[in-house]
Each structure stands twice: as C-alpha cells, then as structure tokens.
Design a protein around this motif. Structure first.
Motif, PDB file in Angstrom:
ATOM      1  N   MET A   1       0.914  -1.290  -0.139  1.00  0.00           N
ATOM      2  CA  MET A   1      -0.174   0.186   0.036  1.00  0.00           C
ATOM      3  C   MET A   1       0.952   1.243   0.057  1.00  0.00           C
ATOM      4  O   MET A   1       1.638   1.546   1.070  1.00  0.00           O
ATOM      5  CB  MET A   1      -0.903  -0.099   1.203  1.00  0.00           C
ATOM      6  CG  MET A   1      -1.687   1.142   1.413  1.00  0.00           C
ATOM      7  SD  MET A   1      -3.333   1.481   0.849  1.00  0.00           S
ATOM      8  CE  MET A   1      -3.904   0.020   1.013  1.00  0.00           C
ATOM      9  N   LYS A   2       0.869   2.070  -0.997  1.00  0.00           N
ATOM     10  CA  LYS A   2       1.660   3.386  -1.085  1.00  0.00           C
ATOM     11  C   LYS A   2       0.831   4.383  -0.708  1.00  0.00           C
ATOM     12  O   LYS A   2      -0.285   5.024  -1.239  1.00  0.00           O
ATOM     13  CB  LYS A   2       1.954   3.709  -2.553  1.00  0.00           C
ATOM     14  CG  LYS A   2       2.740   4.700  -2.890  1.00  0.00           C
ATOM     15  CD  LYS A   2       3.289   4.736  -4.344  1.00  0.00           C
ATOM     16  CE  LYS A   2       4.143   6.071  -4.580  1.00  0.00           C
ATOM     17  NZ  LYS A   2       4.613   6.125  -5.972  1.00  0.00           N
ATOM     18  N   GLU A  30      -3.681   5.477  -1.138  1.00  0.00           N
ATOM     19  CA  GLU A  30      -4.334   5.982   0.053  1.00  0.00           C
ATOM     20  C   GLU A  30      -3.798   7.414   0.152  1.00  0.00           C
ATOM     21  O   GLU A  30      -2.631   7.713   0.465  1.00  0.00           O
ATOM     22  CB  GLU A  30      -4.112   4.893   1.168  1.00  0.00           C
ATOM     23  CG  GLU A  30      -4.842   5.268   2.448  1.00  0.00           C
ATOM     24  CD  GLU A  30      -4.586   4.113   3.476  1.00  0.00           C
ATOM     25  OE1 GLU A  30      -5.291   3.196   3.334  1.00  0.00           O
ATOM     26  OE2 GLU A  30      -3.624   4.419   4.237  1.00  0.00           O
ATOM     27  N   LEU A  31      -4.848   8.415   0.159  1.00  0.00           N
ATOM     28  CA  LEU A  31      -4.303   9.800   0.494  1.00  0.00           C
ATOM     29  C   LEU A  31      -4.819  10.050   1.992  1.00  0.00           C
ATOM     30  O   LEU A  31      -5.893  10.085   2.400  1.00  0.00           O
ATOM     31  CB  LEU A  31      -5.087  10.493  -0.459  1.00  0.00           C
ATOM     32  CG  LEU A  31      -4.817  12.018  -0.220  1.00  0.00           C
ATOM     33  CD1 LEU A  31      -3.253  12.448  -0.276  1.00  0.00           C
ATOM     34  CD2 LEU A  31      -5.432  12.865  -1.296  1.00  0.00           C
ATOM     35  N   HIS A  32      -3.594  10.528   2.691  1.00  0.00           N
ATOM     36  CA  HIS A  32      -4.019  11.017   4.198  1.00  0.00           C
ATOM     37  C   HIS A  32      -3.703  12.521   3.946  1.00  0.00           C
ATOM     38  O   HIS A  32      -2.698  13.095   3.457  1.00  0.00           O
ATOM     39  CB  HIS A  32      -2.993  10.384   4.953  1.00  0.00           C
ATOM     40  CG  HIS A  32      -3.086   9.211   5.131  1.00  0.00           C
ATOM     41  ND1 HIS A  32      -3.605   8.556   6.413  1.00  0.00           N
ATOM     42  CD2 HIS A  32      -2.908   8.094   4.637  1.00  0.00           C
ATOM     43  CE1 HIS A  32      -3.723   7.211   6.586  1.00  0.00           C
ATOM     44  NE2 HIS A  32      -3.170   6.802   5.226  1.00  0.00           N
ATOM     45  N   GLU A  83       3.642   6.958   7.998  1.00  0.00           N
ATOM     46  CA  GLU A  83       4.645   6.328   7.128  1.00  0.00           C
ATOM     47  C   GLU A  83       4.129   6.370   5.730  1.00  0.00           C
ATOM     48  O   GLU A  83       4.048   5.344   5.001  1.00  0.00           O
ATOM     49  CB  GLU A  83       4.592   4.965   7.781  1.00  0.00           C
ATOM     50  CG  GLU A  83       4.879   4.804   8.952  1.00  0.00           C
ATOM     51  CD  GLU A  83       5.422   3.323   9.567  1.00  0.00           C
ATOM     52  OE1 GLU A  83       4.808   2.417   9.110  1.00  0.00           O
ATOM     53  OE2 GLU A  83       6.136   3.310  10.506  1.00  0.00           O
ATOM     54  N   PRO A  84       4.376   7.781   5.209  1.00  0.00           N
ATOM     55  CA  PRO A  84       4.020   7.816   3.656  1.00  0.00           C
ATOM     56  C   PRO A  84       4.954   7.469   3.054  1.00  0.00           C
ATOM     57  O   PRO A  84       6.292   7.558   3.239  1.00  0.00           O
ATOM     58  CB  PRO A  84       3.706   9.178   3.645  1.00  0.00           C
ATOM     59  CG  PRO A  84       4.581  10.043   4.499  1.00  0.00           C
ATOM     60  CD  PRO A  84       4.361   8.868   5.719  1.00  0.00           C
ATOM     61  N   ALA A  85       4.863   7.176   1.635  1.00  0.00           N
ATOM     62  CA  ALA A  85       5.800   7.191   0.346  1.00  0.00           C
ATOM     63  C   ALA A  85       6.216   8.208  -0.073  1.00  0.00           C
ATOM     64  O   ALA A  85       7.133   8.339  -0.573  1.00  0.00           O
ATOM     65  CB  ALA A  85       5.491   5.680  -0.500  1.00  0.00           C
ATOM     66  N   VAL A  86       5.313   9.327  -0.008  1.00  0.00           N
ATOM     67  CA  VAL A  86       5.207  10.473  -0.745  1.00  0.00           C
ATOM     68  C   VAL A  86       4.521  11.346   0.136  1.00  0.00           C
ATOM     69  O   VAL A  86       3.553  11.309   0.538  1.00  0.00           O
ATOM     70  CB  VAL A  86       4.610  10.304  -2.295  1.00  0.00           C
ATOM     71  CG1 VAL A  86       4.593  11.946  -2.819  1.00  0.00           C
ATOM     72  CG2 VAL A  86       5.010   9.378  -2.808  1.00  0.00           C
ATOM     73  N   ILE A  87       5.198  12.708   0.203  1.00  0.00           N
ATOM     74  CA  ILE A  87       4.621  13.737   0.604  1.00  0.00           C
ATOM     75  C   ILE A  87       4.321  14.917  -0.433  1.00  0.00           C
ATOM     76  O   ILE A  87       5.646  15.030  -1.327  1.00  0.00           O
ATOM     77  CB  ILE A  87       5.527  14.586   1.815  1.00  0.00           C
ATOM     78  CG1 ILE A  87       5.509  13.692   2.937  1.00  0.00           C
ATOM     79  CG2 ILE A  87       4.842  15.976   2.173  1.00  0.00           C
ATOM     80  CD1 ILE A  87       6.446  14.092   4.239  1.00  0.00           C
TER      81      ILE A  87
END
Length: 143
Positions: A1-2, A30-32, A83-87
């Motif tokens: 899950m990215k 998944e967008l946080h 713990e994102p892969a991208v900001i």
C-alpha cells in the motif's frame, strides 16, 4: 500500500484544493491529509473556518481517504504515524522541499517530497485562492 500525504490549511475550499488533492491521490493508493491547526498558521491570516470543520470538509472530498488535524507542536508527528511513501506539497505552499527532505532524513523517515502542479484557471472568473474569495466577499458584501 503506497500512502501519500498532502497538507494545508484548506480554509474555504475551492477548485484549487480539489486539484491538489486529486493529483496527490493519483500518486498512491491511499491519501492522508493533514489539516493545519489554526494556532499553527503563521504565514498568512488565521483561517476563518474552525479546524475541526476544515478536517470534516476535507475528509468529505472524494480523493481523500483520511484527514486529521496537524500536531499542535511538531508537524512531523503525523508523518511518523502515517509512514507515507510520498509527501505532496501544494504548488504555492510556502514550504521549502529541501528543508523538509533534510528534516525527514534527520528523523530516519524515508519518503519522497514532490510539489503538485498548479490548476489552470478556467475561462471567466474562477477562484483558486481562499484570499481571493475573501476579497470578493468583502468587496461585494462588506460594510
């Protein structure tokens, strides 16, 4: 899950916000979204809409999977939790991507930092800025 993180004030939602969040959502699974607390907004006027209502409005948007208020003291606490892969930074946000990368490295957080594109304004009057919306309200309905 990215996981992808977007963040901002999101005061008086407009099409520019939707563009930013849609673009961010497309970068992962998944967008946080981290919504700035009013007390932490120091680079522009304080938000008009209370923090809890801004979180509720952002979470209701289709591209958003999760929304939460920012941490009152440390902007990186939610990042450590998610713990994102991208900001993804908004195209006009004041944040320095290199400074964010450095702070992430100092905390051993391994994620990419990118900047979203600007939404192209449509023909006619389109509001892509909370400030412009407020200015129009004051002009047309102010005292």
């Amino acid at each position: 899950m990215k996981r992808v993180v977007a963040q901002g004030t999101f005061d008086i939602l407009h099409p520019g916000h939707v563009h930013y969040l849609s673009e961010a959502a497309a970068m992962g699974d998944e967008l946080h979204v981290i919504v700035a607390r009013a007390d932490n907004v120091t680079h522009k006027p304080k938000p008009v809409i209370p923090s809890d209502q801004r979180v509720e409005m952002v979470e209701a948007l289709d591209p958003v999977d999760h929304a939460r208020p920012g941490h009152p003291d440390d902007i990186f606490v939610p990042i450590e939790d998610i713990e994102p892969a991208v900001i993804v930074l908004g195209h006009d946000q004041h944040h320095d991507p290199d400074a964010i990368r450095q702070a992430l490295a100092e905390r051993d957080i391994d994620c990419e930092v990118v900047r979203a594109s600007a939404r192209e304004a449509a023909e006619g009057e389109e509001f892509l800025s909370t400030g412009r919306i407020i200015e129009k309200i004051l002009r047309e309905r102010g005292r």
